[in-house]
Design a protein around this motif. Sequence first.
Motif, short mmCIF file in Angstrom:
data_model
loop_
_atom_site.label_atom_id
_atom_site.label_comp_id
_atom_site.label_asym_id
_atom_site.label_seq_id
_atom_site.Cartn_x
_atom_site.Cartn_y
_atom_site.Cartn_z
N CYS A 154 77.60 -30.91 -129.23
CA CYS A 154 76.83 -30.53 -130.43
C CYS A 154 77.19 -31.44 -131.60
CB CYS A 154 77.10 -29.08 -130.79
SG CYS A 154 76.30 -27.90 -129.69
N LYS A 155 76.22 -31.64 -132.45
CA LYS A 155 76.46 -32.36 -133.69
C LYS A 155 77.25 -31.49 -134.64
CE LYS A 155 72.22 -35.06 -133.11
NZ LYS A 155 70.91 -35.41 -133.69
N PRO A 156 77.90 -32.08 -135.63
CA PRO A 156 78.75 -31.28 -136.53
C PRO A 156 78.01 -30.15 -137.23
CG PRO A 156 79.22 -33.61 -136.78
CD PRO A 156 78.03 -33.52 -135.88
N HIS A 157 76.75 -30.38 -137.66
CA HIS A 157 76.03 -29.33 -138.36
C HIS A 157 75.67 -28.18 -137.42
CE1 HIS A 157 72.53 -31.40 -136.62
NE2 HIS A 157 71.85 -30.29 -136.87
N LEU A 158 75.46 -28.50 -136.12
CA LEU A 158 75.20 -27.43 -135.16
C LEU A 158 76.46 -26.65 -134.85
CD1 LEU A 158 72.77 -29.21 -132.66
CD2 LEU A 158 72.21 -27.61 -134.50
N GLU A 159 77.60 -27.33 -134.85
CA GLU A 159 78.87 -26.64 -134.64
C GLU A 159 79.14 -25.65 -135.77
OE1 GLU A 159 82.38 -25.68 -132.65
OE2 GLU A 159 80.66 -26.88 -132.00
N LYS A 160 78.81 -26.05 -136.99
CA LYS A 160 78.97 -25.12 -138.11
C LYS A 160 77.95 -23.99 -138.03
CE LYS A 160 80.75 -28.61 -141.33
NZ LYS A 160 80.51 -29.31 -142.62
N LEU A 161 76.77 -24.30 -137.50
CA LEU A 161 75.73 -23.28 -137.39
C LEU A 161 76.15 -22.16 -136.44
CD1 LEU A 161 72.79 -22.60 -138.27
CD2 LEU A 161 72.03 -23.78 -136.20
N THR A 162 76.89 -22.49 -135.40
CA THR A 162 77.33 -21.49 -134.43
C THR A 162 78.68 -20.88 -134.77
OG1 THR A 162 78.34 -23.21 -133.05
CG2 THR A 162 76.04 -22.64 -132.59
N LEU A 163 79.28 -21.29 -135.88
CA LEU A 163 80.57 -20.74 -136.33
C LEU A 163 81.68 -20.89 -135.29
CD1 LEU A 163 79.28 -17.44 -138.01
CD2 LEU A 163 79.59 -19.69 -139.04
N ARG A 208 82.85 -23.25 -128.73
CA ARG A 208 84.19 -23.59 -128.22
C ARG A 208 84.86 -22.37 -127.61
NH1 ARG A 208 86.91 -24.28 -132.33
NH2 ARG A 208 85.43 -24.46 -134.05
N ILE A 209 84.63 -21.20 -128.19
CA ILE A 209 85.21 -19.98 -127.62
C ILE A 209 84.62 -19.69 -126.25
CG2 ILE A 209 85.40 -17.48 -127.97
CD1 ILE A 209 85.45 -18.01 -130.96
N LEU A 210 83.32 -19.86 -126.11
CA LEU A 210 82.68 -19.61 -124.82
C LEU A 210 83.14 -20.60 -123.76
CD1 LEU A 210 79.02 -18.76 -125.92
CD2 LEU A 210 80.64 -17.22 -124.79
N VAL A 247 82.90 -19.01 -117.60
CA VAL A 247 81.71 -19.35 -118.38
C VAL A 247 81.31 -20.79 -118.09
CG1 VAL A 247 80.76 -19.63 -120.70
CG2 VAL A 247 82.21 -17.67 -120.17
N THR A 248 80.03 -21.01 -117.87
CA THR A 248 79.53 -22.35 -117.59
C THR A 248 78.15 -22.51 -118.23
OG1 THR A 248 78.96 -23.90 -115.81
CG2 THR A 248 78.48 -21.58 -115.43
N GLU A 249 77.69 -23.74 -118.33
CA GLU A 249 76.36 -24.08 -118.83
C GLU A 249 76.08 -23.48 -120.21
OE1 GLU A 249 73.48 -22.97 -115.93
OE2 GLU A 249 74.39 -24.16 -114.33
N VAL A 250 77.00 -23.68 -121.15
CA VAL A 250 76.77 -23.28 -122.53
C VAL A 250 75.82 -24.30 -123.16
CG1 VAL A 250 77.84 -22.74 -124.74
CG2 VAL A 250 79.08 -22.27 -122.62
#
Length: 301
Positions: free
Chosen positions: A16-25, A29-31, A37-40
């Motif tokens: 993910c791009k940095p802005h998308l990483e911030k969007l998902t809070l 990474r937790i998943l 868990v696979t295919e996030v």
Amino acid sequence: MEEPSPAASAQPAGSCKPHLEKLTLGVTRILESSPGVTEVTLMEKPPAERHMISSWEQRNNCTLPEDLKNFYLVTNGFHMTWSVKLDDHSIPLGNMAINSISKLTQLNQTSMYSLPNAPTLADLEDDTQEDSENQPEKPHFDSRSVIFELDPCNGNGKVCLVYKKGKPALAKDSEIWFLDRALYWHFLTDTFTAYYRLLLTHLGLPQWQYAFTSYGISPQAKQWFNMYKPITYNTSLLTEETDSFVNKLDPSKVFRSKNKMLIPKKKGPVPSAGSQKGPSGPPSAPSTPKSTSGSGNPVRK
């Protein structure tokens, strides 16, 4: 499920791009660090243009809440999925979605039947529902409320943006509610930002919206909740005794009958000597059966 637009692209959450990483809070990474868990996957969507938001507001005579408007200016919708691997098979499990501005349609305008006298949602509304003292007034399917679908919830219900005072609808009169499959309303949050946090912290687990209803989620969904607990405060569902729906095997109980200990029987009271021995003298002759007039063979003399 909403079909991806031509400009949208699905990509693994790890890239993910940095802005998308911030969007998902940071939920991606937790998943990815969770066992099994696979295919996030996160669907990257372009921002909505301001004229699209203005056109929607003019067409529906409603003003979008400021936080939802800012969300659409960052990404025109949201869709994130993840799966679990069981016995070399990948099973889709988590699903987090927010409809795009073009899919944010009014709920009671989508008719299922084309017959002239077909019932509408307003006809099916149960006016006998009493409002709880701790919750605001429930929405209505008639002109008293204006309802837009935010998330179809994979067919398990609908998360809706509700304007409580009809048109023209103001942003300050909006709330987020959950409409279950039986057409009962359940309050979720006052703002879109609060709902979006609930969506992420519950990881998109199946039927997670039912954790905010009086009857809760299904037993199957409870098993998934135990394996991947939401990153949120403990609701009444999670404070219940988990042993009540988790199968456990207790060998001591299963094989209890084979290891049963023999308990010696208690001896009865010893009869007194007088009751065992009769008076001294010759033994008496055995008594002959008496003739009876009831059932049995009569004795002949």
